[in-house]
Design a protein around this motif. Structure first.
Motif, PDB file in Angstrom:
ATOM      1  N   GLU A 248       0.808  -1.137  -0.055  1.00 27.94           N
ATOM      2  CA  GLU A 248       0.038  -0.251   0.029  1.00 27.94           C
ATOM      3  C   GLU A 248       0.691   1.414   0.093  1.00 27.94           C
ATOM      4  O   GLU A 248       0.576   2.244  -0.730  1.00 27.94           O
ATOM      5  N   ILE A 249       2.012   1.205   0.669  1.00 27.10           N
ATOM      6  CA  ILE A 249       2.932   2.523   0.541  1.00 27.10           C
ATOM      7  C   ILE A 249       3.349   2.798  -0.797  1.00 27.10           C
ATOM      8  O   ILE A 249       3.579   3.708  -1.333  1.00 27.10           O
ATOM      9  N   ASP A 250       3.819   1.583  -1.443  1.00 26.04           N
ATOM     10  CA  ASP A 250       4.124   1.653  -2.826  1.00 26.04           C
ATOM     11  C   ASP A 250       3.005   2.260  -3.697  1.00 26.04           C
ATOM     12  O   ASP A 250       3.162   3.227  -4.214  1.00 26.04           O
ATOM     13  N   ARG A 251       1.824   1.872  -3.452  1.00 27.58           N
ATOM     14  CA  ARG A 251       0.789   2.320  -4.221  1.00 27.58           C
ATOM     15  C   ARG A 251       0.634   3.766  -4.002  1.00 27.58           C
ATOM     16  O   ARG A 251       0.229   4.647  -4.859  1.00 27.58           O
ATOM     17  N   TYR A 252       0.487   4.244  -2.787  1.00 27.33           N
ATOM     18  CA  TYR A 252       0.549   5.544  -2.372  1.00 27.33           C
ATOM     19  C   TYR A 252       1.440   6.536  -2.887  1.00 27.33           C
ATOM     20  O   TYR A 252       1.374   7.828  -3.337  1.00 27.33           O
ATOM     21  N   GLY A 253       2.630   5.930  -2.698  1.00 32.79           N
ATOM     22  CA  GLY A 253       3.872   6.585  -3.316  1.00 32.79           C
ATOM     23  C   GLY A 253       3.824   6.986  -4.632  1.00 32.79           C
ATOM     24  O   GLY A 253       4.156   8.156  -5.232  1.00 32.79           O
ATOM     25  N   GLY A 254       3.282   5.941  -5.379  1.00 35.72           N
ATOM     26  CA  GLY A 254       3.032   6.234  -6.880  1.00 35.72           C
ATOM     27  C   GLY A 254       2.105   7.295  -7.227  1.00 35.72           C
ATOM     28  O   GLY A 254       2.096   8.317  -8.053  1.00 35.72           O
ATOM     29  N   LYS A 255       0.917   7.252  -6.319  1.00 35.17           N
ATOM     30  CA  LYS A 255      -0.067   8.339  -6.389  1.00 35.17           C
ATOM     31  C   LYS A 255       0.534   9.688  -6.030  1.00 35.17           C
ATOM     32  O   LYS A 255       0.168  10.612  -6.825  1.00 35.17           O
ATOM     33  N   LEU A 256       1.265  10.000  -4.829  1.00 36.76           N
ATOM     34  CA  LEU A 256       2.012  10.911  -4.673  1.00 36.76           C
ATOM     35  C   LEU A 256       3.121  11.540  -5.987  1.00 36.76           C
ATOM     36  O   LEU A 256       2.870  12.722  -6.046  1.00 36.76           O
ATOM     37  N   GLU A 257       3.559  10.748  -6.535  1.00 34.59           N
ATOM     38  CA  GLU A 257       4.427  11.104  -7.733  1.00 34.59           C
ATOM     39  C   GLU A 257       3.619  11.727  -8.774  1.00 34.59           C
ATOM     40  O   GLU A 257       3.966  12.666  -9.472  1.00 34.59           O
ATOM     41  N   ARG A 258       2.381  11.017  -8.946  1.00 32.30           N
ATOM     42  CA  ARG A 258       1.541  11.596 -10.032  1.00 32.30           C
ATOM     43  C   ARG A 258       0.834  12.926  -9.691  1.00 32.30           C
ATOM     44  O   ARG A 258       1.034  13.864 -10.456  1.00 32.30           O
ATOM     45  N   VAL A 259       0.558  13.146  -8.382  1.00 33.43           N
ATOM     46  CA  VAL A 259       0.072  14.527  -8.019  1.00 33.43           C
ATOM     47  C   VAL A 259       1.352  15.472  -8.114  1.00 33.43           C
ATOM     48  O   VAL A 259       1.159  16.583  -8.602  1.00 33.43           O
ATOM     49  N   ARG A 260       2.506  14.853  -7.615  1.00 33.08           N
ATOM     50  CA  ARG A 260       3.757  15.854  -7.919  1.00 33.08           C
ATOM     51  C   ARG A 260       3.960  16.534  -9.306  1.00 33.08           C
ATOM     52  O   ARG A 260       4.097  17.790  -9.690  1.00 33.08           O
ATOM     53  N   LYS A 261       3.776  15.602 -10.548  1.00 30.87           N
ATOM     54  CA  LYS A 261       3.650  15.925 -11.621  1.00 30.87           C
ATOM     55  C   LYS A 261       2.801  16.709 -12.037  1.00 30.87           C
ATOM     56  O   LYS A 261       2.817  17.733 -12.975  1.00 30.87           O
ATOM     57  N   MET A 262       1.569  16.673 -11.671  1.00 30.64           N
ATOM     58  CA  MET A 262       0.300  17.739 -11.594  1.00 30.64           C
ATOM     59  C   MET A 262       0.875  19.075 -11.361  1.00 30.64           C
ATOM     60  O   MET A 262       0.537  20.031 -11.955  1.00 30.64           O
ATOM     61  N   ARG A 265       3.504  20.589 -13.750  1.00 31.30           N
ATOM     62  CA  ARG A 265       3.139  21.174 -14.855  1.00 31.30           C
ATOM     63  C   ARG A 265       1.780  22.159 -14.718  1.00 31.30           C
ATOM     64  O   ARG A 265       1.484  22.442 -15.731  1.00 31.30           O
ATOM     65  N   ARG A 266       1.598  22.592 -13.317  1.00 35.57           N
ATOM     66  CA  ARG A 266       0.535  23.524 -13.303  1.00 35.57           C
ATOM     67  C   ARG A 266      -1.015  22.928 -13.842  1.00 35.57           C
ATOM     68  O   ARG A 266      -1.763  23.811 -14.416  1.00 35.57           O
ATOM     69  N   ASP A 267      -0.939  21.817 -13.825  1.00 35.88           N
ATOM     70  CA  ASP A 267      -2.120  20.888 -14.387  1.00 35.88           C
ATOM     71  C   ASP A 267      -3.527  20.986 -13.651  1.00 35.88           C
ATOM     72  O   ASP A 267      -3.791  20.094 -12.765  1.00 35.88           O
ATOM     73  N   ALA A 268      -4.094  22.157 -13.544  1.00 38.14           N
ATOM     74  CA  ALA A 268      -5.379  22.506 -12.839  1.00 38.14           C
ATOM     75  C   ALA A 268      -6.699  21.571 -13.042  1.00 38.14           C
ATOM     76  O   ALA A 268      -7.069  20.851 -12.243  1.00 38.14           O
ATOM     77  N   LYS A 269      -6.595  21.180 -14.489  1.00 40.07           N
ATOM     78  CA  LYS A 269      -7.833  19.996 -14.745  1.00 40.07           C
ATOM     79  C   LYS A 269      -7.365  18.752 -14.021  1.00 40.07           C
ATOM     80  O   LYS A 269      -8.500  18.250 -13.534  1.00 40.07           O
ATOM     81  N   ALA A 270      -6.242  18.385 -13.914  1.00 42.86           N
ATOM     82  CA  ALA A 270      -5.909  16.934 -13.389  1.00 42.86           C
ATOM     83  C   ALA A 270      -6.088  17.180 -11.955  1.00 42.86           C
ATOM     84  O   ALA A 270      -6.603  15.943 -11.459  1.00 42.86           O
ATOM     85  N   LEU A 271      -5.645  18.250 -11.328  1.00 42.45           N
ATOM     86  CA  LEU A 271      -5.699  18.327  -9.964  1.00 42.45           C
ATOM     87  C   LEU A 271      -7.450  18.299  -9.627  1.00 42.45           C
ATOM     88  O   LEU A 271      -7.859  17.867  -8.638  1.00 42.45           O
ATOM     89  N   ASP A 272      -8.088  19.097 -10.195  1.00 44.35           N
ATOM     90  CA  ASP A 272      -9.557  19.280  -9.928  1.00 44.35           C
ATOM     91  C   ASP A 272     -10.227  17.933 -10.052  1.00 44.35           C
ATOM     92  O   ASP A 272     -11.241  17.394  -9.421  1.00 44.35           O
ATOM     93  N   ALA A 273     -10.013  17.094 -10.938  1.00 42.10           N
ATOM     94  CA  ALA A 273     -10.589  15.698 -11.583  1.00 42.10           C
ATOM     95  C   ALA A 273     -10.053  14.788 -10.286  1.00 42.10           C
ATOM     96  O   ALA A 273     -11.114  14.062  -9.700  1.00 42.10           O
ATOM     97  N   LEU A 274      -8.967  14.860  -9.737  1.00 42.71           N
ATOM     98  CA  LEU A 274      -8.581  14.132  -8.617  1.00 42.71           C
ATOM     99  C   LEU A 274      -9.385  14.429  -7.411  1.00 42.71           C
ATOM    100  O   LEU A 274      -9.827  13.711  -6.759  1.00 42.71           O
TER     101      LEU A 274
END
Length: 289
Positions: A248-262, A265-274
């Motif tokens: 679960e830590i690995d899954r959560y770490g992957g999610k945090l990395e995806r959020v970091r990339k959002m 790149r200032r991806d407001a649309k992706a953050l809003d969807a999340l």
């Protein structure tokens, strides 16, 4: 509902104490005997009328018990099981309240021997950040879930007794396999506790920690409430469920990395969807509980 004439609670804290109080309130138990490491806590349990007598891991306490609840941290389960195995009566049923089940089942197979068929592993999905006898209250389990993970050779009468006891506490009882239980709880209980502890530790280690804490408000308080939980208990849970928790830590770490990339790149649309998707999922969950 089956009546328990003599209940022995090993570990009279929030979980074990609340179990005893709930059964008393329901009129489902005759006499409750408490066993614990802390004489002060046992005295307090007597004062609060959680238990009717103090006992020990000995034959007079355990030999005629109808039901024995092991409500100790999972790290203490092995020596407790080893101690009680030769002392249990031939009709005594044993259950536990441990937050992990695969390790507890393996310990029971090794330690309980002749009493194994009368052991019914269990886990009440309930609790607060408080601990000790003073934290116990009769309605802790009212409307909550309890998971039983019976063994293939578990005695049907033993399972029925444990199920009836938890239902007398007002809980809804379900059955799962130990591995399934541990995977589910790693995601929705063990990981959140780990994250809460880690966040508080991170802020506490900052050079301006006092300033940071002085500005922490409701959001930080809500997110980290469970970091006030019993450290020994959660240390043992995390180590006992290590494999599922690491996944679960690995899954959560992957999610945090995806959020970091959002964010990068200032991806407001992706953050809003999340955020919108997470809020909707939480609202559905709250509506269903």
């Amino acid at each position: 509902m089956a009546r328990i004439e003599k209940l022995v609670v090993v570990g009279v804290g929030l979980i074990g104490g609340s179990f005893a109080l709930a059964l008393k309130e329901a009129g489902a138990v005759g006499r409750v005997v408490g066993v614990g490491r802390s004489a002060q806590n046992i005295r307090r349990a007597l004062e609060l009328k959680i238990i009717d007598a103090a006992g020990a891991l000995d034959a007079p306490t355990l030999g005629d018990a109808d039901l024995v609840l092991l409500a100790v941290p999972v790290g203490q389960m092995q020596p407790v099981m080893h101690s009680i195995a030769p002392l249990l009566g031939k009709n005594s049923v044993v259950t536990d309240a441990g937050s992990t089940k695969q390790d507890v089942v393996e310990l029971a197979r090794r330690e309980l021997k002749g009493s194994l068929s009368r052991f019914v592993p269990g886990h009440p999905i309930a609790g607060t950040e408080n601990s000790g006898a003073e934290a116990a209250f009769a309605r802790l389990y009212r409307g909550g879930k309890v998971v039983l993970t019976p063994l293939n050779k578990s005695d049907a009468g033993a399972v029925a007794l444990v199920r009836s006891a938890w239902e007398s506490c007002g809980a809804h009882v379900f059955e799962m396999k130990p591995k399934e239980h541990d995977a589910v709880l790693a995601a929705v209980s063990h990981l959140p506790h780990l994250l809460a502890y880690a966040l508080v530790d991170q802020v506490a280690r900052h050079k301006n920690a006092r300033q940071f804490f002085s500005y922490a408000a409701g959001g930080f308080r809500d997110f980290t409430r469970i970091a006030s939980s019993h450290p020994e208990m959660w240390r043992d849970i995390c180590l006992a469920n290590r494999e599922a928790l690491l996944a679960e830590i690995d899954r959560y770490g992957g999610k945090l990395e995806r959020v970091r990339k959002m964010l990068e790149r200032r991806d407001a649309k992706a953050l809003d969807a999340l955020f919108s998707g997470a809020r909707d999922a939480r609202e559905r969950w709250l509506k269903d509980t």
